[in-house]
Write an enzyme that holds these catalytic residues in place. Sequence first.
Site, PDB file in Angstrom:
ATOM      1  N   ASP A   1       0.832  -1.204   0.000  1.00 48.99           N
ATOM      2  CA  ASP A   1       0.000   0.000   0.000  1.00 48.99           C
ATOM      3  C   ASP A   1       0.870   1.260   0.000  1.00 48.99           C
ATOM      4  O   ASP A   1       1.960   1.261   0.569  1.00 48.99           O
ATOM      5  CB  ASP A   1      -0.904  -0.035   1.251  1.00 48.99           C
ATOM      6  CG  ASP A   1      -2.074   0.914   1.127  1.00 48.99           C
ATOM      7  OD1 ASP A   1      -2.298   1.482   0.029  1.00 48.99           O
ATOM      8  OD2 ASP A   1      -2.781   1.102   2.138  1.00 48.99           O
TER       9      ASP A   1
ATOM     10  N   ASN B   1     -10.608  -2.697  -5.955  1.00 50.35           N
ATOM     11  CA  ASN B   1      -9.807  -1.787  -6.802  1.00 50.35           C
ATOM     12  C   ASN B   1     -10.452  -1.522  -8.166  1.00 50.35           C
ATOM     13  O   ASN B   1     -10.107  -0.555  -8.836  1.00 50.35           O
ATOM     14  CB  ASN B   1      -8.386  -2.312  -7.012  1.00 50.35           C
ATOM     15  CG  ASN B   1      -7.497  -2.160  -5.799  1.00 50.35           C
ATOM     16  OD1 ASN B   1      -6.569  -2.926  -5.576  1.00 50.35           O
ATOM     17  ND2 ASN B   1      -7.765  -1.146  -4.980  1.00 50.35           N
TER      18      ASN B   1
HETATM   19  C1  FPP Z   1      -1.650   0.277  -3.416  1.00 50.71           C
HETATM   20  O1  FPP Z   1      -1.259   1.613  -3.501  1.00 50.71           O
HETATM   21  C2  FPP Z   1      -1.237  -0.482  -4.562  1.00 50.71           C
HETATM   22  C3  FPP Z   1      -2.061  -1.042  -5.483  1.00 50.71           C
HETATM   23  C4  FPP Z   1      -3.524  -0.937  -5.432  1.00 50.71           C
HETATM   24  C5  FPP Z   1      -1.569  -1.774  -6.636  1.00 50.71           C
HETATM   25  C6  FPP Z   1      -0.360  -2.612  -6.412  1.00 50.71           C
HETATM   26  C7  FPP Z   1       0.410  -2.606  -7.642  1.00 50.71           C
HETATM   27  C8  FPP Z   1       1.750  -2.603  -7.731  1.00 50.71           C
HETATM   28  C9  FPP Z   1       2.618  -2.716  -6.568  1.00 50.71           C
HETATM   29  C10 FPP Z   1       2.428  -2.444  -9.033  1.00 50.71           C
HETATM   30  C11 FPP Z   1       2.325  -3.540 -10.026  1.00 50.71           C
HETATM   31  C12 FPP Z   1       2.237  -4.911  -9.486  1.00 50.71           C
HETATM   32  C13 FPP Z   1       2.947  -5.978  -9.924  1.00 50.71           C
HETATM   33  C14 FPP Z   1       2.640  -7.305  -9.344  1.00 50.71           C
HETATM   34  C15 FPP Z   1       4.020  -5.892 -10.928  1.00 50.71           C
HETATM   35  P1  FPP Z   1      -2.376   2.720  -3.569  1.00 50.71           P
HETATM   36  O2  FPP Z   1      -2.556   3.110  -5.002  1.00 50.71           O
HETATM   37  O3  FPP Z   1      -3.617   2.263  -2.895  1.00 50.71           O
HETATM   38  O4  FPP Z   1      -1.705   3.867  -2.762  1.00 50.71           O
HETATM   39  P2  FPP Z   1      -2.434   5.028  -1.923  1.00 50.71           P
HETATM   40  O5  FPP Z   1      -3.205   4.341  -0.827  1.00 50.71           O
HETATM   41  O6  FPP Z   1      -1.288   5.828  -1.405  1.00 50.71           O
HETATM   42  O7  FPP Z   1      -3.295   5.774  -2.883  1.00 50.71           O
END
Ligand code: FPP
Length: 245
Positions: free
Chosen positions: A20, A68
């Site tokens: 996250d 998501n």
């Molecule tokens: C959370 O950060 C992350 C995600 C919803 C997506 C996870 C994806 C990756 C780590 C990149 C690609 C994955 C792979 C397996 C190559 P957020 O967007 O919720 O962050 P925030 O809470 O700060 O908005």
Amino acid sequence: MNTKELNSNELPQHVAIIMDGNGRWAQKQGKLRIRGHEAGAEAVRKTVESAAKLGIKHLTLYAFSTENWRRPKTEVTTLMGLLVRSLRKELERMTENNIRLGAIGSLEQLPKKVQLELNEVILKTQDNTGTHLTLALSYGAREEIKQAVIEISQKVKNNIIPVESIDETIINKHLYTQNLPDVDLLIRTSGEVRISNFLLWQIAYAELYFTDELWPDFNEQSLHKAILSYQKRERRFGKTSEQLT
Ligand code: FPP
């Protein structure tokens, strides 16, 4: 931190991570959210390699939840594109590092392109014997449990299994994670202290570790720190301390 501080005989068998903070990482730097996800993908690569180096048997990453899908369409599309690119790019390294890929979730909801790429990498890495990396994609624990209940109920209705035979083993066999052991250590980054519908059944006895670090900043040292914290805890599984000694 030094790897020597870690006890290689007491590694968690299964580490799961709620990655996250990509968005906040980007925002802090005045960048677009997608730049945060790209940096997040780089952190995924480093973490998988660190886990493989340590000899962690199972690593499960929460890459995209059922919730998501509610994000702006452009963010979902770019995330899916990033996933396809990362899978293509990482296949060679996965093979070099003996990593076997798997995926859990409502995978049929993913764009066809993602499904194809995912299936190809899963197939090409299926004989690797090192770390088993599982990506949770379009994953929701309640949906997983609901599916298991439906399948088990149908078997009971069709007289395939008697209702009295339903136990934890049978339930485990109907979850997406049927080939995985329970989670030993669950890590969540970015300072949020919640589970967000991740592996609800499988974390029943997991040690929970929360860090303020944003996912793109998570690295080998962060993983070692989390495992060290795990190794300092006493896992009693309901027993008393005295019973364990
Ligand atoms: C959370 O950060 C992350 C995600 C919803 C997506 C996870 C994806 C990756 C780590 C990149 C690609 C994955 C792979 C397996 C190559 P957020 O967007 O919720 O962050 P925030 O809470 O700060 O908005």
